[in-house]
Scaffold this active site. Structure first.
Site, PDB file in Angstrom:
ATOM      1  N   GLU A 195      61.164  18.717 -14.555  1.00  0.00           N
ATOM      2  CA  GLU A 195      60.105  19.242 -15.420  1.00  0.00           C
ATOM      3  C   GLU A 195      59.309  18.117 -16.092  1.00  0.00           C
ATOM      4  OE1 GLU A 195      61.602  22.387 -17.884  1.00  0.00           O
ATOM      5  OE2 GLU A 195      62.695  23.300 -16.224  1.00  0.00           O
ATOM      6  N   HIS A 397      68.910  38.884 -16.775  1.00  0.00           N
ATOM      7  CA  HIS A 397      68.773  37.475 -17.140  1.00  0.00           C
ATOM      8  C   HIS A 397      70.124  36.921 -17.556  1.00  0.00           C
ATOM      9  CE1 HIS A 397      67.781  34.057 -19.949  1.00  0.00           C
ATOM     10  NE2 HIS A 397      67.159  33.717 -18.847  1.00  0.00           N
ATOM     11  N   GLU A 502      55.674  27.624 -19.717  1.00  0.00           N
ATOM     12  CA  GLU A 502      56.197  27.572 -21.090  1.00  0.00           C
ATOM     13  C   GLU A 502      55.883  26.262 -21.799  1.00  0.00           C
ATOM     14  OE1 GLU A 502      59.684  26.326 -18.393  1.00  0.00           O
ATOM     15  OE2 GLU A 502      57.986  27.714 -18.354  1.00  0.00           O
TER      16      GLU A 502
END
Length: 700
Positions: A195, A397, A502
């Site tokens: 990321e 989730h 995000e």
């Protein structure tokens, strides 16, 4: 002369009319093979792609296994090393000679149950080259396609060898003129896994990088180095040694060993995608073609589609994962989202934060999570039953926070609970710093592993296999990188593995305008990404805020076409979509499963244009969609519509940036218009800074 080599040469001569292979023994003089004793020492075999544009030469020159690759008679990989090194028997490299070759050729089609392309063409020529030093031997299997090459190691059972530990892979990729070659990369072996924002530098300036690693040579040829079919092996990163010499650097176990295995074994494929221009990389099917066929049988239960989620509100501080007054995952809130999903034609609602463990320091202690016990304000049966009435599924989730032993212990019960309640998709998360995955070994000792080491490669796949037994699909976040295993395990429906949406909420800095046009030519070459597009409130704290979405509204729409995933999230809050109903219509319409996908235009990190044809759906596969995105440069693109079906008229429903659009100061200036077009027409699309355009071509 070695009889096995003579047999190989005879086999090659037999296949010579098909231009599959040529074996050169000694030197080529005046167009003839000269087999003088002094020149027989170096042996080599050349493998050509079906179109003869790519040539791979495998040799034992300098008494070492090596290879090189050319494209249109120009080198794209200079002479590079092959081999493995084991703790017990040392390096399989020096004094290893090429002793035998076996060739084959394949030209076949296979069908994806879902994907960016329904029918895939597997057309390649192959060779297995056997190397030996008289004591040990190993094979290197090469396949040459029109869009690149792949090669892997086969180590047979020999000399009573059983347990083996690889401490080094000797593979290198020697880049021609690295000081003139441009590359796009993210660092490997870092705390933030994959990321990172991509950097653009000369090849000479990199250290250790993740794959896919994208390169533009000085002559304009584009390469992407990656791997395919990564199972029971450590992930490969690239470590630059001498200038331009990239060595395969395997991610180690906590004890330093790279791969723990047994003879016989095979490595993953090392892949090099090759194209004369950037869009050629996007149109490649190399990675999928190097994976094994579907092992799961009937996978009609794997369901592509769009979903909503109780997710973005947590990132912008409107809700919390943990319990309390702002808890997002409540029964009432989930039902409200299900109403929204049903009205929008979405297949499901993702709910994060429903299970016990989100209060306190879960980020640093994933052992606190229960995957079967919910908070008091969430009734899993009630929301699942409510969704069934509406035709909307609950999407599960599981956040592990990197405590994989805790997850493994509860996995069967957790998946059984979801199966009982009709949950057919789960988003799993492994939030933990790189190298900080927590496992407890057989002696009860805590070990910390990398996300892309062999242990976690196997752990991720275990979750896929267990989910498949219950007809559940997995969308992995903080994953091992994609290497095409969705072909073999079609329930591995998507994954993250890059800097997603995000980061625009709190990333400091958020994703820059060139991030998504770079993802298309880097991370997306590996496979689908759950980027979570579709944010409409682009700057919740104001246009001057540091953390905000650095795009126009139209670029958010275009991402649904450009960044492929069979599941796509409408990531924003329902109330924000209500502000722009005409723009939201495109999200409602755009499919996620395609018959054909074509990259039309683009340059790495600058812009990209994709056209995709719907598979099935309300149009019975007749509609096309187009997405175009740009970096911070304003540009006008001319799009030739010759990809559309002949003898069909279309209504082009165009969503594009307005004349005053600018991602920084005016991201909401947009135009929705319609035109009638055919495949003989062209369209001009003006793109604002960090802007985009999205088009539905509705067949009439």
């Amino acid at each position: 002369m070695n009889s096995t080599l003579l047999d190989s040469a005879d086999s090659v001569l037999h296949h010579k009319p098909r231009a599959i292979l040529s074996v050169l023994l000694g030197a080529l003089l005046s167009g003839a093979l000269c087999l003088t004793p002094s020149l027989v020492q170096a042996k080599q075999v050349t493998l050509n792609s079906p179109d003869n544009q790519i040539a791979v030469t495998i040799t034992d020159d300098n008494a070492r296994p090596q290879y090189q690759v050319s494209f249109n008679d120009k080198p794209v990989i200079n002479l590079s090393e092959l081999g493995l090194s084991f703790i017990s028997i040392g390096e399989l490299s020096d004094q290893f000679k090429l002793i035998n070759t076996k060739t084959n050729s394949v030209n076949s089609q296979w069908q994806q149950p879902w994907g960016e392309q329904q029918w895939m063409q597997d057309h390649h020529n192959g060779v297995i080259a056997t190397f030996s030093d008289g004591q040990y031997q190993f094979d290197v299997e090469f396949r040459a396609f029109n869009d690149g090459i792949g090669f892997r190691y086969h180590f047979p059972k020999q000399h009573q060898l059983t347990d083996l530990a690889i401490n080094r892979e000797l593979t290198t990729f020697a880049i021609p003129e690295p000081e003139k070659a441009t590359s796009w990369w993210i660092p490997a072996r870092g705390w933030n896994r994959y990321e990172y924002l991509y950097q653009k530098t000369p090849v000479l300036d990199i250290d250790r990088v993740h794959t896919p690693y994208t390169i533009k040579l000085d002559n304009g040829v584009h390469l992407s180095i990656h791997e395919a079919a990564l199972t029971d092996y450590a992930a490969m990163t690239l470590d630059q040694r001498r200038g331009g010499i990239l060595r395969a650097d395997l991610t180690p176990w906590s004890d330093g060993v790279k791969v723990k295995t047994q003879a016989p074994f095979s490595s993953p494929w090392r892949t090099i995608q090759i194209a004369p221009k950037a869009t050629g990389l996007l149109n490649s099917s190399l990675i999928l073609n190097l994976n094994e066929p579907n092992k799961l049988g009937d996978v009609s239960w794997v369901e592509p589609g769009k979903y909503a989620g109780i997710w973005w509100g947590m990132h912008i501080g409107e809700n919390t994962w943990g319990s309390g007054d702002k808890h997002g995952a409540t029964t009432s809130e989930t039902k409200r989202y299900m109403d929204f999903a049903a009205a929008s034609g979405f297949i499901g609602v993702l709910v994060e934060g429903w299970n016990l463990g989100w209060d306190g320091s879960w980020f640093h202690n994933g052992d606190v999570f229960s995957f079967t016990q919910s908070y008091d304000d969430f009734d899993i049966k009630a929301v699942a039953d409510y969704g069934k009435q509406l035709g909307v599924r609950l999407i599960g989730h599981h956040e592990t926070s990197g405590s994989v032993t805790n997850y493994r212990k509860q996995m069967d019960d957790a998946y059984d609970l979801y199966e009982k309640n009709g949950v057919t998709q789960i988003k799993t998360g492994y939030v933990a710093d790189g190298g900080d995955i927590k496992r407890v070994d057989e002696n009860g000792i805590v070990r910390h592993e990398w996300h892309d080491g062999q242990f976690m490669v196997n752990e991720y796949l275990h979750s896929i296999e267990q989910a498949a037994k219950r007809k559940i699909s997995i969308n992995t976040h903080e994953p091992i990188k994609d290497t095409g295993l969705r072909r073999t395990y079609p329930n591995w429906i998507s994954r993250e593995g890059a800097r997603g949406q995000e980061f625009n909420a709190w990333g400091t800095p958020p994703n820059n305008p060139s991030h998504t046009p770079t993802l298309a030519y880097t991370r997306m070459l590996a496979g689908p990404m759950d980027f979570t597009p579709g944010i409409f409130d682009l700057a919740p704290e104001g246009l001057d805020a540091v953390n905000r979405v650095q795009t126009t509204l139209m670029k958010q729409l275009a991402l649904y076409v450009v960044l492929y995933s069979p599941i796509q999230m409408a990531a924003d809050l329902p109330k924000n979509y209500a502000k722009y109903p005409d723009a939201f219509q495109f999200i409602k319409d755009v499919p996620t499963d395609w018959t054909t996908s074509i990259a039309l235009q683009g340059e790495v990190g600058e812009y990209v244009v994709f056209a995709r044809q719907e598979r099935g759906g309300v149009s019975d596969g007749r509609d096309w969609y187009l997405g175009a995105i740009t970096d911070d440069s304003q540009r006008t693109l001319t799009i030739d519509l010759d990809f559309l079906d002949k003898n069909t008229r279309y209504q082009a429903q165009i969503y594009r940036d307005g004349p005053d659009a600018n991602w920084q100061s005016n991201p909401y200036d947009y135009i929705v218009e319609t035109k009638h077009v055919t495949n003989a027409d062209k369209l001009e699309l003006p793109l604002a800074t960090s802007g985009g355009a999205a088009i539905r071509f509705k067949a009439l």
